[in-house]
Structures are given as C-alpha cells and as structure tokens.
Design an enzyme around this catalytic site. Structure first.
Site, PDB file in Angstrom:
ATOM      1  N   GLU A 181       5.201  -5.275  -6.821  1.00 56.47           N
ATOM      2  CA  GLU A 181       3.755  -5.480  -6.937  1.00 56.47           C
ATOM      3  C   GLU A 181       3.019  -5.261  -5.618  1.00 56.47           C
ATOM      4  OE1 GLU A 181       5.879  -7.949 -10.035  1.00 56.47           O
ATOM      5  OE2 GLU A 181       6.048  -7.662  -7.854  1.00 56.47           O
ATOM      6  N   MET A 733       5.361  -0.226  19.515  1.00 53.43           N
ATOM      7  CA  MET A 733       4.133  -0.820  20.028  1.00 53.43           C
ATOM      8  C   MET A 733       4.393  -2.241  20.526  1.00 53.43           C
ATOM      9  SD  MET A 733       0.347  -1.129  18.326  1.00 53.43           S
ATOM     10  CE  MET A 733      -0.013   0.609  18.625  1.00 53.43           C
TER      11      MET A 733
END
Length: 815
Positions: A181, A733
């Site tokens: 979902e 990052m």
C-alpha cells in the site's frame, strides 16, 4: 464569536431590515449534535441570505442553494450533479460549461429538503461500492491503484471487467495492483504530480484503494508526503464493519491516524452520505494548495443499498442552525454534525465537513437543465475567534485577488488600485530584481516567461518548480537553495527586490533566515525595494519572511496583471542590463563542477583466449553519469519529452543541478518530507498519466532498496519506465554530513550487501544493462535511453562516493 440565541435573533432582525441594500443577514440558533446516521456526521444545513454575487457575506463552509426563483415564482431544483468551481460536472472531469446561471434562493425549508432528496434519489438502488465507482467516473478518473484486503472487497469488485455494471464492455477505469500500500500511495502521487492539467487548470488527483488495519497504516507515509508537497490524492480505505466488536480483526482508528496528514478525513456513517462525501473529498484535494483527502469505508456500508426511506430519514434529520457557545466549541471543532443558521428568510444550503475547515458553495443551472455545485467567493466576515478560523481555511482555498501591505491596507489586484500601483512602481524602480518561481508557477509557464522577458528579470526556481522556466533561456538561473547553483544564491542575497511567486520560503531555499536577503531588506527600509510575495494561501502572508506586499492570488493571475500593466499602461525602462551582466559573469565564474577520476590501467586474463590483456578503466561520479544522460537527451532533442523522478539523497540533488529542466512538472521528487524510496513509484504513476512521455527514474541504491518490490508491478503491467540505479553502496548524503559534522563516525550509512541489480531485474523478466567505467558509459547510456521505448529497462551503474556540491550548510547564509 459567541452569541446567545436571543441576541442572535435581535441581530438577525436588525440586519434583515437592511438586506435590500445587499447586506447579508446573519443569525445563530441553538446547536444540535447528532452521533448516528439519523443525524448525519458531515452534512449540515445552513440558512443563507440573498446577496449580490460580488458581495462578501458570513458563511461557515460548504453549502449549496436549494431552489430557484423563476419569473417571480418559486420552483424546485433537482440537484442531480455536484461539481466544483469551473462549472464542470466534476473537479477534474473533461466536460465543462461556460454558461452558468446562478440560482436564487428560497426561505422554504421543505423545498430545500426536497431538492436534496431529488439529488440523492438518482442513487436509489445502488450500493455504497457502486456509488463510489460511479463518482470516480464522474470525476474523470481513469487509473486507480492499490491492494486487496477483506475490508475493501465490495469496492474492489466494482473494478473487475466482468462486473455486471460494465455490461460486458470492460472496466473503464484501469486497476493497478501494487506490491504494497505504501507503494500504491507513491504511484498515486506520481500520477497526480505529472498528469496533464484538467480543463479547470487543476492537477487531477491520484486515487488509491487499500484495506483496513495495516493497509491503512502503510498509507500514512505517502499521505504525509502528499500533504507536505501539495499533491492531490484521494485515498479510499476499507474498514471493519460497523457491527464488528471493538478491536476486531484489522480494525484501526483510521480517521484519528489520518487527520494530521490529510486535508479531510472522514468515516462514512451510511451509504447515503457517499455522493456528497466524495464530491467534497475530490474538491478539497484539488483546491487551494492541493493535498490528500481520506474516506474510511466500513465494509457493511460498501454493501448497503440506498433506499428512498434512507434518503427521507437522512434529509429530514439534517440539523439546521449553529450557535457557538463556550461549553460546546471544542466539540463543534471536532464533530461534523452541527446546526448552521446564517441568515433569515432567503435560502438554505448544505454544510459538508468540519465547521472550522469548510468551504462556501452555491448551486448553479447548467445549460442542459441540470445543476452544478460551484465554490462560492463568499467569505466569512469575522477575522477573530472561531469564525476567524473558519475564514482562514476559506482564504487558503479561495484567493481574494487582493494586495496587502504590512500596515493592514488592502486593495484589488485588478482595476484602479493604489496598492497595486505602489507595487508596480516598486518593480519599475528596482535595479536588481529577481524572481523566485515556486510550485505555484507550474500552471503558468507562459505567463512566467512573458513576465520575465517583459521586465528583464532573472528567474530562479525551487525544487518543485524546476522546468516552469526553461533553463535554456538567457534569464534562467536554475535551482536556488541548499544544493542550488551558486549564482542564484548569490543573486538572491544581492537583489534589491525579491518577487516570490508560489513558494512558501521553505528553509531549504532561505538558509539562515536572519541572514536572508540582506540587500532586499535594506532596500525595503529605503523605499526602493523589498519583498513581493504571491501565494494562493493567505496564511503564508509574512509567515516566514516579512514582505513589502503580499498578493493573495494564483501566480498565473498575478503575472498576467503585472505584465498587462507594463505592456499596455507604461512599459518599464531597461534598468537591469548591468544586473543581468553580473549574473552572466557569476555563472561563468561559479559553475557546478563535475568530479572526475584519472584512468587506471591493469592487467586481466582474457576469458576466451586465456592470454593476459591490458584494460583501462575510469571510475565515475554520480555527477558524471547524470551529466552524460542529460547531454545525450539534449543532443537528441528529447529532453522536452522526458519526466524524471528521484529518490532522496545525492542522486536527487545532482539530478536537480545537472539536468536541463525545460517543462513544468518535469521533476518529481519528495521535497519537504524527503521520503526515500519514492522514485520507482513516482515513475510508474508518471508513466500511467503520460504514456507518450519518456519517464526516467534516477535513483540511488539506498532509496531503491526500500521499494524495489514495485518491479513486480512494472513487470506485470508492462509499464515501460527507465530505471537508472546509481550504486555507491551507501547513503552518501548522510555519510557526507557525518564526515563534516560528526568527525567521520560513520554509522547506518553503508550498504555492504546490496543485491546484484541486474540479476534482480532478471528475476522479474526486466531487461537490464550494467556499466562501471567512463569508457563504456556513452554507448550503454544510449542503449538505455533510446533502444527500447516500449519496455521497461533497468540500468545499473557503479559510481564512487562523491558528495553533492555546492552545499549551504544547515544554519548558514546562502552566500
């Protein structure tokens, strides 16, 4: 605002006496809070007074007028269609009407109730699930994705091509089954972010269907992602039956969980509520700053059939009137049932949704004889207290097209307006102006181009606005902010006038707010510059940055008006030539650099001959790979036909820096929430919405690892997306931040056991390519981009751990 019943009646009588002059009558009556189907939980009636269309009147929220006066006599209206602002049948549908006649209102409450019954009677004999599917068709929905479960089976059945409702013609709405979902939500976001604008100029919402319990909780992240980035979604989730015991299997407090991350969240109390609930959900999702709406659908109510008796009970039980009193105010703020009586003797309407978060609507005639529900520009009159909160929500969805200054003065955007003249004069005198184009410019690329060219003002863009101003244009400054190009950051700090159109001054574009735009602040104090902020939400006025003028408008309307004033009334002298020359010099001096590595030569055994051979290989940076992709697309004149999606990390910011953005809504990325793993889902949604476009997912290994199960959906549905995986075995990052700010103590940033992504693609039957050196990149990249337009392709590229620079460190100034 708190009134006793007696005081309200006296006030209403006094105001009613002057209603002939266009003053709105206003009254309150005692509240009635209902908690069952017999007193519907989100539908409320209010009494409206007659007023000229241009006047502003107090109102709580959604209302629709009930009857029409025709040739002096009162006649019933059949409310057989609910629709939003542009006169169309639906919020996003394809059919629209240019000639709409407003319906006069009547004080006859019985006639009003009859019109509501007439509207609902078209659904007699239909189940809740049947109504939902019908409403999706009415809204122009063509694709729905989601996942199955016990609690949403009645609704799922409507999508089957063999369902009797389709009469053997197949299902008109394409159903896509996802791997989970959460991915369903991201696919719906990708669809909404990129789909062509409807006839009403709005983005159609993505629609997702899930079951109860874990199905619902898996949707929380995409719902939050959508509300953070202004993405229109409608989420429909099954729920345990209304007669199920407490804590039954796969039940969850869906409304409580989704209310903080949606614009509207509601559990239906009966199938008879569904037509209006869906109309409201679709409208609020696509209005103002878009966002998600959620409906919780108990399983038994999906099967419940609407009867004439149910309609009669429902309509007759709609409470009339609303009084805000101290001991009920909190309840009224959280309940959907209340009385709302706002006038005397002229007309009734419906109130849908929370009392503090509702919108004004009116019913109009359609040329074909039917009626449509149109948003009203009628605004609540109070600025403080309870009604002030109501007005705030209204003002964030209905632009007033007014100009405001910090002294509390206001004036119209169009026509004779002293404030607008002052704003235009400020633009005319500015020597170093700059436009910050935000997401609010994505529907107005032509207007932005015309404005910039007319005034000769450089344009920088935010992450979500990339492409709204073609970066090949000589006035283009590229992306601004933390990982933006150096030049726009420098120019923002040096500018004497900031024109922010459709951006909310997010911290990622401002840096340290105390050190932000020092020259514009100085110019504001001297009366020769400052900040002009344009936003569709009035609540953004001076929220982050003090302004000289705030314009409560769409970006499109503002740019049209300013350009008109400079082209028709008084052209602007070219006073920015030196400023633009400075921009060009900085762009030459401070380019975004591409890290490159020296070639390395080594000896290896030829597997065919067994002899030693010399091989030269050059390692690659993420920047080098993305730049190569961009060059090939530009050389082949296909960059305009591309949509790019990213996950979150170095690859995301490198893509933003180095791809040549040429079209609005070309860059789909998670900005405010920074959700890793979205790129694949976004790409699927974008391709479903734009079958003719080349959709390229630029992803890092860390993000891709989170959701690569959606390769199942790509393979099953044969969705021809292109998946570029930039693999450096890390969350680079975060690793770079640990190097800068935590003395190189690396933790939870290395992916030491990544899968073989080519074998992973093989497992799903998806074509794949691999490259690990500069020498092979161009040829392999060409194959990836151009050889297989009608099938999915995965390209696994090995890159080094290079940071994304420039970087404005958190808490530091842009320059």
């Amino acid at each position: 605002m708190k009134l006793s019943t007696a005081a309200a009646l006296i006030l209403s009588a006094a105001i009613a006496a002057s209603s002939g002059s266009g003053v709105e009558a206003f009254t309150h009556t005692p509240p009635s809070i209902a908690t069952s189907l017999s007193s519907p939980a989100f539908v409320n009636t209010k009494l409206l007074s007659k007023n000229d269309r241009t006047k502003r009147t107090p109102s709580f929220s959604l209302y629709m007028s009930s009857t029409a006066e025709e040739k002096g006599s009162t006649v019933e209206t059949d409310l057989n269609s609910l629709a939003p602002a542009n006169g169309s049948i639906s919020s996003t549908g394809s059919e629209s009407y240019s000639e709409i006649e407003e319906i006069d209102r009547t004080p006859d409450i019985n006639a009003a109730k009859q019109s509501y019954k007439n509207y609902l009677s078209q659904y007699i004999g239909q189940s809740g699930a049947h109504i939902i599917y019908s409403k999706l068709l009415e809204e122009g929905v063509t694709v729905v994705n989601g996942y199955s479960g016990g609690a949403n089976l009645p609704l799922l059945d409507q999508f089957h091509p063999d369902h009797p409702r389709h009469e053997g013609n197949g299902a008109p709405i394409r159903w896509i089954t996802n791997s989970n979902e959460s991915s369903s939500g991201h696919v719906a976001e990708g669809y909404a972010k990129s789909a062509p604008l409807g006839v009403n100029g709005k983005s159609p919402p993505g629609v997702v269907v899930a079951t109860s319990g874990p199905g619902l909780t898996n949707l929380i992240t995409p719902l939050q992602d959508a509300i953070c980035d202004g993405v229109p979604l409608v989420a429909l989730c099954g729920q345990a039956a209304t007669f199920a015991p407490e804590d039954s299997f796969q039940s969850a407090p869906a409304v409580a969980l989704t209310t903080p991350c949606t614009k509207f969240s509601y559990q239906i109390k009966g199938s008879v509520e569904l037509p209006m609930a869906l109309d409201y959900a679709f409208h609020v999702a696509t209005s103002g700053r878009p966002g998600p709406a959620f409906l919780d659908l108990p399983k038994d109510l999906q099967n419940q059939v609407i009867t004439a008796e149910a309609i009669e009970e429902f309509v007759e039980s709609i409470p009339v009137g609303l009084e805000i009193v101290a001991d009920t105010e909190d309840l009224l703020c959280t309940q959907f049932v209340r009385m709302s009586d706002l006038g005397v003797g002229v007309g009734y309407g419906l109130h849908l949704g929370q009392v503090k978060e509702g919108l004004g609507f009116e019913v109009h005639h359609r040329p074909d004889g039917g009626n449509v529900l149109q948003p009203s520009d009628v605004s609540p009159g109070e600025e403080e207290g309870f009604m002030g909160q109501v007005k705030k929500f209204h003002n964030d969805h209905v632009p007033s097209f007014k100009v405001f200054n910090p002294q509390g003065e206001e004036g119209p955007l169009e026509g004779e307006s002293p404030l607008m003249e002052e704003l235009v004069s400020l633009i005319r005198s500015a020597k170093k102006p700059i436009i910050i184009a935000g997401q609010g410019c994505n529907d107005a690329a032509e207007e932005l181009k015309h404005l910039a060219e007319t005034l000769q003002i450089p344009v920088c863009t935010t992450l979500h606005a990339l492409g709204c101003f073609d970066e090949r244009h000589p006035l283009a400054l590229n992306m601004v902010g933390m990982h933006g190009h150096p030049t726009p950051n420098f120019l923002v700090q040096e500018a004497d006038l900031i024109i922010n159109i459709g951006s909310r001054f997010d911290d990622r574009i401002t840096g340290n707010i105390g050190n932000y735009i020092p020259e514009a602040r100085k110019a504001a104090g001297e009366g020769r510059g400052g900040v002009i902020h344009v936003d569709i939400r009035k609540s953004e006025n001076a929220k982050q940055v003090a302004n000289t003028f705030f314009v409560h408008s769409t970006g499109k309307k503002f740019m049209q008006e300013v350009t008109h004033r400079f082209t028709v009334r008084q052209p602007r002298p070219n006073v920015t030539a030196d400023w633009i020359a400075s921009m060009k010099a900085k762009q030459e001096e401070f380019p975004v650099k591409i890290p490159q590595y020296p070639p390395k030569t080594y000896t290896k055994t030829n597997p065919e001959t067994g002899e030693d051979m010399t091989v030269t290989k050059t390692k690659m940076s993420t920047q080098f790979v993305v730049n190569m992709m961009n060059e090939l697309l530009c050389e082949n004149n296909t960059i305009d036909d591309c949509i790019f999606t990213t996950g979150v990390g170095i690859h995301q910011m490198v893509a933003a820096q180095l791809i040549t953005w040429t079209r609005p809504r070309q860059m789909l990325s998670s900005g405010s929430l920074g959700t890793m793993g979205v790129s694949l889902g976004y790409a699927i949604g974008a391709k479903l919405a734009n079958g003719q476009k080349i959709v390229i997912s630029v992803d890092g290994d860390g993000s891709f690892n989170m959701t690569f199960t959606e390769l199942k959906t790509v393979a099953e549905e044969k969705i021809p997306v292109k998946l570029l995986i930039l693999n450096n075995d890390s969350q680079m990052m975060v690793e770079y931040w640990q190097r800068l700010f935590h003395d190189g103590r690396y933790l939870a940033v290395h992916n030491s056991q990544n899968p073989d992504y080519c074998k992973l693609a093989d497992a799903f039957g998806i074509k794949n390519l691999y490259c690990d050196c500069t020498e092979d990149l161009k040829e392999t990249m060409q194959k990836f981009l151009f050889d297989d337009p009608d099938e999915p392709v995965l390209f696994h590229v090995r890159v080094e751990r290079t940071p994304c620079l420039p970087l404005v460190a958190p808490g530091k100034a842009l320059d």
